[in-house]
Design a protein around this motif. Structure first.
Motif, PDB file in Angstrom:
ATOM      1  N   HIS A  68      -7.171   3.585   1.913  1.00 37.40           N
ATOM      2  CA  HIS A  68      -6.829   2.171   1.966  1.00 37.40           C
ATOM      3  C   HIS A  68      -7.595   1.357   0.933  1.00 37.40           C
ATOM      4  CE1 HIS A  68      -3.692   1.435   4.904  1.00 37.40           C
ATOM      5  NE2 HIS A  68      -4.038   2.634   5.331  1.00 37.40           N
ATOM      6  N   GLU A  69      -8.865   1.689   0.772  1.00 43.31           N
ATOM      7  CA  GLU A  69      -9.658   0.999  -0.259  1.00 43.31           C
ATOM      8  C   GLU A  69      -9.041   1.205  -1.637  1.00 43.31           C
ATOM      9  OE1 GLU A  69     -13.784   2.166  -0.033  1.00 43.31           O
ATOM     10  OE2 GLU A  69     -13.844   1.386   2.013  1.00 43.31           O
ATOM     11  N   GLU A  92      -5.733  -6.037  -4.706  1.00 43.66           N
ATOM     12  CA  GLU A  92      -6.605  -7.202  -4.775  1.00 43.66           C
ATOM     13  C   GLU A  92      -5.670  -8.380  -4.995  1.00 43.66           C
ATOM     14  OE1 GLU A  92      -9.166  -6.215  -8.028  1.00 43.66           O
ATOM     15  OE2 GLU A  92      -9.619  -4.320  -7.033  1.00 43.66           O
ATOM     16  N   ALA A  93      -5.979  -9.495  -4.372  1.00 45.78           N
ATOM     17  CA  ALA A  93      -5.121 -10.665  -4.553  1.00 45.78           C
ATOM     18  C   ALA A  93      -5.154 -11.043  -6.028  1.00 45.78           C
ATOM     19  CB  ALA A  93      -5.608 -11.796  -3.683  1.00 45.78           C
ATOM     20  N   ALA A 120     -10.804  13.256   8.541  1.00 44.18           N
ATOM     21  CA  ALA A 120      -9.508  12.575   8.438  1.00 44.18           C
ATOM     22  C   ALA A 120      -9.712  11.070   8.384  1.00 44.18           C
ATOM     23  CB  ALA A 120      -8.617  12.956   9.620  1.00 44.18           C
ATOM     24  N   LEU A 121     -10.610  10.579   9.242  1.00 42.34           N
ATOM     25  CA  LEU A 121     -10.839   9.139   9.308  1.00 42.34           C
ATOM     26  C   LEU A 121     -11.443   8.611   8.007  1.00 42.34           C
ATOM     27  CD1 LEU A 121     -10.409   7.038  11.517  1.00 42.34           C
ATOM     28  CD2 LEU A 121     -12.879   7.078  11.859  1.00 42.34           C
ATOM     29  N   ALA A 122     -12.391   9.352   7.470  1.00 44.24           N
ATOM     30  CA  ALA A 122     -13.016   8.956   6.202  1.00 44.24           C
ATOM     31  C   ALA A 122     -11.959   8.877   5.101  1.00 44.24           C
ATOM     32  CB  ALA A 122     -14.114   9.951   5.827  1.00 44.24           C
ATOM     33  N   LEU A 123     -11.055   9.829   5.096  1.00 46.74           N
ATOM     34  CA  LEU A 123      -9.999   9.840   4.083  1.00 46.74           C
ATOM     35  C   LEU A 123      -9.059   8.644   4.229  1.00 46.74           C
ATOM     36  CD1 LEU A 123      -8.872  13.555   3.765  1.00 46.74           C
ATOM     37  CD2 LEU A 123     -10.021  12.166   2.054  1.00 46.74           C
ATOM     38  N   VAL A 124      -8.728   8.311   5.479  1.00 50.66           N
ATOM     39  CA  VAL A 124      -7.839   7.169   5.720  1.00 50.66           C
ATOM     40  C   VAL A 124      -8.480   5.894   5.169  1.00 50.66           C
ATOM     41  CG1 VAL A 124      -6.785   5.717   7.501  1.00 50.66           C
ATOM     42  CG2 VAL A 124      -6.670   8.198   7.709  1.00 50.66           C
ATOM     43  N   GLU A 125      -9.780   5.737   5.420  1.00 52.32           N
ATOM     44  CA  GLU A 125     -10.487   4.541   4.938  1.00 52.32           C
ATOM     45  C   GLU A 125     -10.524   4.505   3.419  1.00 52.32           C
ATOM     46  OE1 GLU A 125     -14.274   4.418   6.921  1.00 52.32           O
ATOM     47  OE2 GLU A 125     -13.297   3.885   8.828  1.00 52.32           O
ATOM     48  N   GLU A 126     -10.852   5.640   2.817  1.00 50.76           N
ATOM     49  CA  GLU A 126     -10.938   5.739   1.361  1.00 50.76           C
ATOM     50  C   GLU A 126      -9.579   5.434   0.722  1.00 50.76           C
ATOM     51  OE1 GLU A 126     -12.789   9.478   0.060  1.00 50.76           O
ATOM     52  OE2 GLU A 126     -11.419   9.399  -1.644  1.00 50.76           O
ATOM     53  N   VAL A 180       0.847  -1.204   0.000  1.00 49.04           N
ATOM     54  CA  VAL A 180       0.000   0.000   0.000  1.00 49.04           C
ATOM     55  C   VAL A 180       0.886   1.259   0.000  1.00 49.04           C
ATOM     56  CG1 VAL A 180      -1.640   1.353   1.368  1.00 49.04           C
ATOM     57  CG2 VAL A 180      -2.015  -1.097   1.044  1.00 49.04           C
ATOM     58  N   SER A 181       1.911   1.244   0.826  1.00 46.50           N
ATOM     59  CA  SER A 181       2.824   2.403   0.892  1.00 46.50           C
ATOM     60  C   SER A 181       3.526   2.624  -0.440  1.00 46.50           C
ATOM     61  CB  SER A 181       3.887   2.177   1.973  1.00 46.50           C
ATOM     62  OG  SER A 181       3.295   1.993   3.224  1.00 46.50           O
ATOM     63  N   ILE A 182       3.907   1.530  -1.093  1.00 43.74           N
ATOM     64  CA  ILE A 182       4.624   1.632  -2.368  1.00 43.74           C
ATOM     65  C   ILE A 182       3.690   2.175  -3.447  1.00 43.74           C
ATOM     66  CG2 ILE A 182       5.727   0.285  -4.209  1.00 43.74           C
ATOM     67  CD1 ILE A 182       6.711  -1.627  -1.881  1.00 43.74           C
TER      68      ILE A 182
END
Ligand SMILES: [Zn+2]
Length: 348
Positions: free
Chosen positions: A330-331, A336-337, A322-328, A209-211
Motif C-alpha cells: 500500500h505504501e 501522493e496527492a 503476509a501482513l508486512a507485505l500488504v502494508e508495504e 491503488v488497484s489500477i
C-alpha cells in the motif's frame, strides 16, 4: 525478426501497432457490435501475451489498467507480441452489467462454440482469434457489485511457469485457485497457456491503488517473460505469501451491516468483523472471525440478507509476513496527492 500477427484478416507486421475492431455480433438495431483490441508487434521475436479486461462487463479497473499500459514508452522495446483487449464483454459493458444480454456469465462459457449461445459464441471468437495465437495470458477482474478485493493474483500455482509469473506480478497475496469450469483460464490452460487472473477493487468503480498495481504487475510479468528489458533498479526478489485457504464469512441474519474491518486488515480468531442489526438496533448480531487471517475481500453494501457473503478471509501459514507485505504494497502504490492533478491522474 518476429512474425506477422493476423486478426480478423488484418495483418500487423513486426515493428507495428494497430487497433482492430473484431466484429462480435449484430445488435437488433442492425448495427454491428465489435470488440476493440490493440496489437503491438515487437520487431524482435518473443512470447505472445494477451491482456484482457471486462470479461465481466461491469469490472472497470482493468479497462483503465490497459489504457495506461498502452501509453508506456517502454513498449517500444517490446520483444514478441502484446494483444490488449480492454473490453471483452462489449454487450455487458454497454449495459453496465456483469453478464451478457442472455444473463449468461461469459467467464463460465469458455471455450465456447460458434453455434452456441451468444456467450458461447463470444468465447469461441476470443479463443479462435486471440488465445489461439498467444503463449501467455493475463485476465483482469474486480470484485462483484458492492464487493471490493484486495489486489491479488489467482492462478494455478501447481504449474511451475504459472507460479513463477504469479510471483513476478508483485501482489502481496497469491491465491492458489481451483480452475472454474468454463472460465477463460481453464480453456487457456487446456491449450497449455499459463494464465494469471488479477483481482482488485470493486465493480463499476475505479480504484487508483488497484489500477497502479495492475499496470506495474503486467510490466513485471513482461520483464519476467523477457518481453521487456529487466529493471535497472536492483531489487531483492519479491516473495509474495500464498494463502493456504480462503473463505467468505457469511451473515447469520438479515439486517443492516456495520462493518468494523477494512480490506487488508489482520484479524484474530473471534475478532469482531461487524454487526448486523435491525433498523432500531433492538436486535444486534455480532459477526466474528472464524480464524486468524487477513481480509482479502469485503462487501461494501450495508444491506444484507442472511447467508450474504460479508468478508473474504484468507488464512496464511506466515501471517506476519503476509501482513508486512500488504502494508508495504500500500505504501508503494498509494498515490501522493498531486495538485493540480494532471490528465494522467491520480484518480481519487
Ligand atoms: Zn470478474
Amino acid at each position: 525478426m518476429g512474425t506477422t500477427v493476423r486478426i480478423n484478416g488484418v495483418d500487423v507486421p513486426p515493428g507495428k501497432r494497430e487497433t482492430i475492431d473484431l466484429p462480435v455480433a449484430k445488435l437488433y438495431t442492425h448495427t454491428m457490435l465489435a470488440m476493440p483490441l490493440h496489437v503491438i508487434n515487437g520487431k524482435r521475436p518473443g512470447p505472445s501475451l494477451f491482456v484482457s479486461a471486462a470479461i465481466h462487463g461491469d469490472e472497470l479497473n482493468g479497462v483503465e489498467i490497459i489504457r495506461r499500459l498502452l501509453k508506456l514508452p517502454i513498449l517500444n522495446r517490446l520483444r514478441g507480441t502484446l494483444i490488449a483487449i480492454p473490453i471483452v464483454n462489449v454487450h455487458g459493458f454497454l449495459d453496465r452489467s456483469r453478464y451478457l444480454p442472455d444473463r449468461r456469465d461469459l467467464n463460465r462459457s469458455f471455450p465456447g462454440h460458434e453455434r452456441g449461445s451468444l456467450a458461447s459464441r463470444v468465447a469461441n471468437l476470443f479463443m479462435e482469434e486471440i488465445v489461439g495465437q498467444c503463449t501467455h495470458g493475463i485476465d483482469l477482474h474486480t470484485g462483484g457489485l458492492y464487493r471490493s478485493n484486495l489486489p491479488q493474483i489467482r492462478a494455478n500455482l501447481d504449474d511451475e511457469e504459472t507460479a513463477r509469473l504469479a510471483k513476478a506480478f508483485g501482489t502481496p497475496v497469491l491465491i492458489n485457485a481451483n480452475i472454474r469450469d468454463g472460465s477463460l483460464r481453464q480453456a487457456a490452460a487446456e491449450q497449455g497457456i499459463p494464465m494469471l487472473l488479477y483481482e482488485a477493487g470493486e465493480a463499476l468503480r475505479f480504484d487508483e491503488v488497484s489500477i497502479r498495481a495492475g499496470v506495474k504487475g503486467i510490466i513485471n510479468v513482461m520483464r519476467a517473460l523477457e518481453m521487456l528489458p529487466a529493471s535497472r533498479k536492483k531489487k531483492k526478489p519479491y516473495k509474495p505469501v500464498i494463502a493456504r485457504a480462503s473463505n467468505w464469512v457469511r451473515s447469520s441474519e438479515s439486517g443492516i451491516l456495520r462493518a468494523m474491518v477494512a480490506l487488508g486488515a489482520q484479524v484474530e480468531k473471534d475478532s469482531l468483523l461487524g454487526v448486523v442489526a435491525d433498523p432500531f438496533g433492538e436486535r444486534e448480531v455480532e459477526i466474528r472471525s472464524p480464524y486468524k487471517g487477513i481480509i482479502v475481500g469485503r462487501n461494501n453494501l450495508p444491506l444484507v440478507h442472511q447467508g450474504e457473503a460479508l468478508f473474504h478471509l484468507a488464512r496464511f501459514q506466515k501471517l506476519d509476513a503476509a501482513l508486512a507485505l500488504v502494508e508495504e504494497f500500500h505504501e508503494q502504490h498509494e498515490p501522493e496527492a498531486e495538485y493540480p492533478p494532471g490528465p494522467e491522474g491520480p484518480i481519487l
